[in-house]
Each structure stands twice: as structure tokens, then as C-alpha cells.
Write an enzyme that holds these catalytic residues in place. Structure first.
Site, short mmCIF file in Angstrom:
data_model
loop_
_atom_site.label_atom_id
_atom_site.label_comp_id
_atom_site.label_asym_id
_atom_site.label_seq_id
_atom_site.Cartn_x
_atom_site.Cartn_y
_atom_site.Cartn_z
N ARG A 1 0.81 -1.29 0.00
CA ARG A 1 0.22 -0.18 0.15
C ARG A 1 1.00 1.15 0.01
NH1 ARG A 1 -2.14 -3.57 3.68
NH2 ARG A 1 -4.13 -4.36 3.51
N LYS B 1 -1.88 -2.15 7.36
CA LYS B 1 -3.11 -1.67 7.75
C LYS B 1 -3.76 -2.43 9.07
CE LYS B 1 -7.78 -0.95 5.60
NZ LYS B 1 -8.46 -1.31 4.34
N HIS C 1 -2.20 2.93 -6.13
CA HIS C 1 -2.73 1.49 -5.63
C HIS C 1 -3.08 0.52 -6.80
CE1 HIS C 1 -4.45 -0.45 -2.09
NE2 HIS C 1 -5.38 -1.07 -2.90
N ARG D 1 -0.41 -2.05 -6.63
CA ARG D 1 -0.68 -3.07 -5.83
C ARG D 1 -1.62 -4.22 -6.59
NH1 ARG D 1 -0.99 -4.73 -0.35
NH2 ARG D 1 -3.22 -5.19 0.13
N HIS E 1 -4.41 -9.03 3.76
CA HIS E 1 -5.92 -8.94 3.92
C HIS E 1 -6.16 -9.60 4.92
CE1 HIS E 1 -6.46 -8.29 -0.97
NE2 HIS E 1 -5.93 -7.12 -0.60
N TYR F 1 -9.53 -10.61 -7.56
CA TYR F 1 -8.47 -10.66 -8.62
C TYR F 1 -9.03 -11.99 -9.55
CZ TYR F 1 -6.14 -7.20 -5.68
OH TYR F 1 -5.80 -6.32 -4.98
#
Length: 331
Positions: free
Chosen positions: A142, A167, A233, A236, A259, A268
Site C-alpha cells: 500500500r 493496515k 494503488h 498493488r 488482507h 482478482y
């Protein structure tokens, strides 16, 4: 992004709300966002927060949708801030869960191919900006994770990158590409960062601002003539899609991206090329001669191979006529 809550004048309830989030070890960016929306809610009605209730919340939500035309992401951030305010800080007895969230539209991420990434990076003139975008693409970071990297996070002996500022304050390790290590060493030789961050801003003790990298990426996409909506982003997303197309399993990609939910990584599956290229269209199964064609009824029928339009044994019927039925022979 809202201004830091420490630089804004908050009401007494807003200040107490910031403290409630601080003792719960919530991220500074979350505190800034929640307090920003809550204070805007109070200013919209010109009344203190403890005098507002469910009816004012409903009116404020309609104001955000109809007048402000706020995005659903911003709308839901306001809902989260209001839920925390009335559930934790004010401890109101009415059901806070009745404050509804907005249904966000599900959009597929934009993905760049290797050739597009090469063109994008070639159009970034500043070495620091180009290196940080390259780091994002090489490790799937990120933007905030890349800007907060320190020199000690690069473990060249084990070929790993230590992500400390992930995150949700989650730490993880990602592989270090040999080409990325070479680029980082070249960047170090030319810039010699003096602060604690590998990519420092104007002040050595602060990381490079996110807005600076975003503007550099947007300008590079324009110079590279990439028609897609490209942000930092996007690199990424391109990293994750590239790994998936190379045969890496989803669970590993989910761990590398940091995640919390495995379902987040499954998006994806919808953008990988082998998945789309291997899906045929039913139109391709039809013989070429049987593909439907529109016939203009005002135009004469095309001539037959002999040149005589009346010599065809099977004339093409006009659209306004039904199929020709041969007459029955007389008895």
C-alpha cells in the site's frame, strides 16, 4: 484526507470521542476521519452532538446523498463515526445498529500489464518517486506502507521486506526482489537519506506525503498515454494479478497483501487474463454462413451465380413474407 484531529479545534464531545478511540489503539487516520464527519454533523444542524438523535442522523444522511453527492465510501465513513459516537462516547440507549450503511457498488480494479508498467515508470523523472512506485509494484505494498519503510526493514540477507506499518497495525513479511534490491541500493547511493524513513519528505523525520506520490503517478500515466484510471494503488492490484496469472495460489497472495479476509483477494479472479481468455463466446460456435444478417426488403435480391436472378432454385424470402410452401399436386 481530513486534517489531523490534533490540528483541528474539536468540541468537548469530539475531543472525548478522539480519546475513546485513542485508548482503543485505533489508527490515527481513523480518528481523523471519524472526528471530521462527526464535527461536520454537528455544524450542519448548529447544535451540540448530545442534542441530536436518530431523526437528525436520517436527515444528515439524506443531505450527504442528495446535496453533497458524497461517495458511498465517504458516506459509510460518516456512518461508522456516528455509530462509534452514540454507542461508545455517548452510550445512547436507542439501537445504534439502526443507522444504515450504504451499499457500495462493486467495481473491478484497474490492472496494468508489464508493458504498461514499464511505460509508466519510464515517465517518472524524479528518482525518489520512481523508486517508491517501483517498490509498490515489486512487493505489492500500500502507499502508506511504502512511504513508512525504513532502511532497517530491508533484509538483504534473507531477501525479505518487513512491513511494520500495515493496515490495522499488522506486521508482515514479503519477498524482496533481487531487481528491487538493486534499485534500492542505487537510490541509496544517489540520495543518502538522513532521516529514519527510506523515502522521507521535505522534513527528514517525516515520510514522503501521499499526495506527492499520487500526483507523480497521475502525471506519469498521462505522459505514458495510459487511458486507464491509474493511481499508486493500481500497482498493488497489478502485483496481485500478476502473481495469480503466474500460478501463485490465492491463500499465499492474501497473506502477502495483508488482507484480513480471504474474500477480498478473490476479486482478482475476475481480472486475470487466463480466466477471461479461456472463456469462449457462443457466437464463435456458429458457422459463418449462419450468422444472422438483416435483409433490406426494399432492395432487390442478389443475383445468383449464373447471373440470372430468377434462375435460383432457392430464392431468399423477403422479411415481410413467410417461407414459400410448394403447391400440392392435383389428384
Amino acid at each position: 484526507m481530513p486534517t489531523s484531529h490534533r490540528k483541528r479545534t474539536l468540541s468537548l464531545i469530539g475531543q472525548r470521542m478522539a480519546e475513546d478511540m485513542l485508548v482503543r489503539n485505533m489508527a490515527s487516520r481513523t480518528i481523523d476521519t471519524y472526528t471530521y464527519h462527526v464535527e461536520r454533523f454537528s455544524k450542519h444542524f448548529g447544535r451540540p452532538l448530545d442534542e441530536l438523535g436518530p431523526e437528525e442522523i436520517r436527515q444528515f444522511q439524506l443531505y450527504l446523498i442528495e446535496d453533497r453527492k458524497a461517495s458511498w465510501s465517504s458516506f459509510n465513513q460518516a456512518v461508522c463515526g456516528l455509530r462509534f459516537l452514540y454507542h461508545v462516547t455517548l452510550s445512547r440507549p436507542w439501537a445504534v445498529q439502526q443507522i444504515p450503511f450504504g451499499k457500495r457498488p462493486k467495481k473491478l480494479p484497474a490492472v496494468l500489464g508489464p508493458e504498461e508498467v514499464t511505460r509508466l515508470l519510464a515517465c517518472v523523472p524524479v528518482l525518489k518517486h520512481r523508486t517508491i512506485l517501483l517498490t509498490q509494484y515489486a512487493a505489492g505494498l500500500r502507499l502508506s506502507e511504502a512511504t513508512h519503510l525504513q532502511a532497517s526493514d530491508i533484509d538483504s540477507s534473507r531477501m525479505q521486506i518487513n512491513i511494520r506499518q500495515g493496515k490495522g497495525s499488522k506486521q508482515r513479511l514479503v519477498p524482496l526482489s533481487p531487481r528491487l534490491l538493486s534499485e534500492l541500493r542505487e537510490y541509496w547511493k544517489q540520495t543518502r537519506p538522513t532521516g529514519i524513513y527510506l523515502f522521507s519528505g521535505k522534513t527528514p523525520d517525516l515520510p514522503l506525503a501521499n499526495d506527492t506520490v499520487q500526483k507523480a503517478c497521475k502525471l506519469a500515466a498521462t505522459l505514458a498515454r495510459i487511458p486507464k484510471h491509474v493511481t499508486p494503488h493500481t500497482l498493488r492490484h497489478s502485483y496481485a494479478t500478476g502473481l495469480l496469472e503466474a500460478g501463485v495460489d490465492l491463500l499465499t497472495i492474501s497473506r502477502l497483501l495483508g488482507h484480513s479476509s480471504f474474500m477480498t483477494t478473490m476479486i482478482y479472479l475476475h481480472v486475470r487474463r487466463p480466466h477471461l481468455d479461456s472463456t469462449p463466446s457462443p457466437l464463435d460456435w456458429l458457422p459463418v454462413r449462419q450468422c444472422p444478417r438483416w435483409v433490406d426488403p426494399t432492395q432487390p435480391s442478389p443475383p445468383s451465380a449464373s447471373g440470372n436472378p430468377e434462375s435460383s432454385s432457392h430464392p431468399t424470402p423477403r422479411p415481410d413474407q413467410g417461407p414459400r410452401v410448394p403447391a400440392r399436386p392435383s389428384a
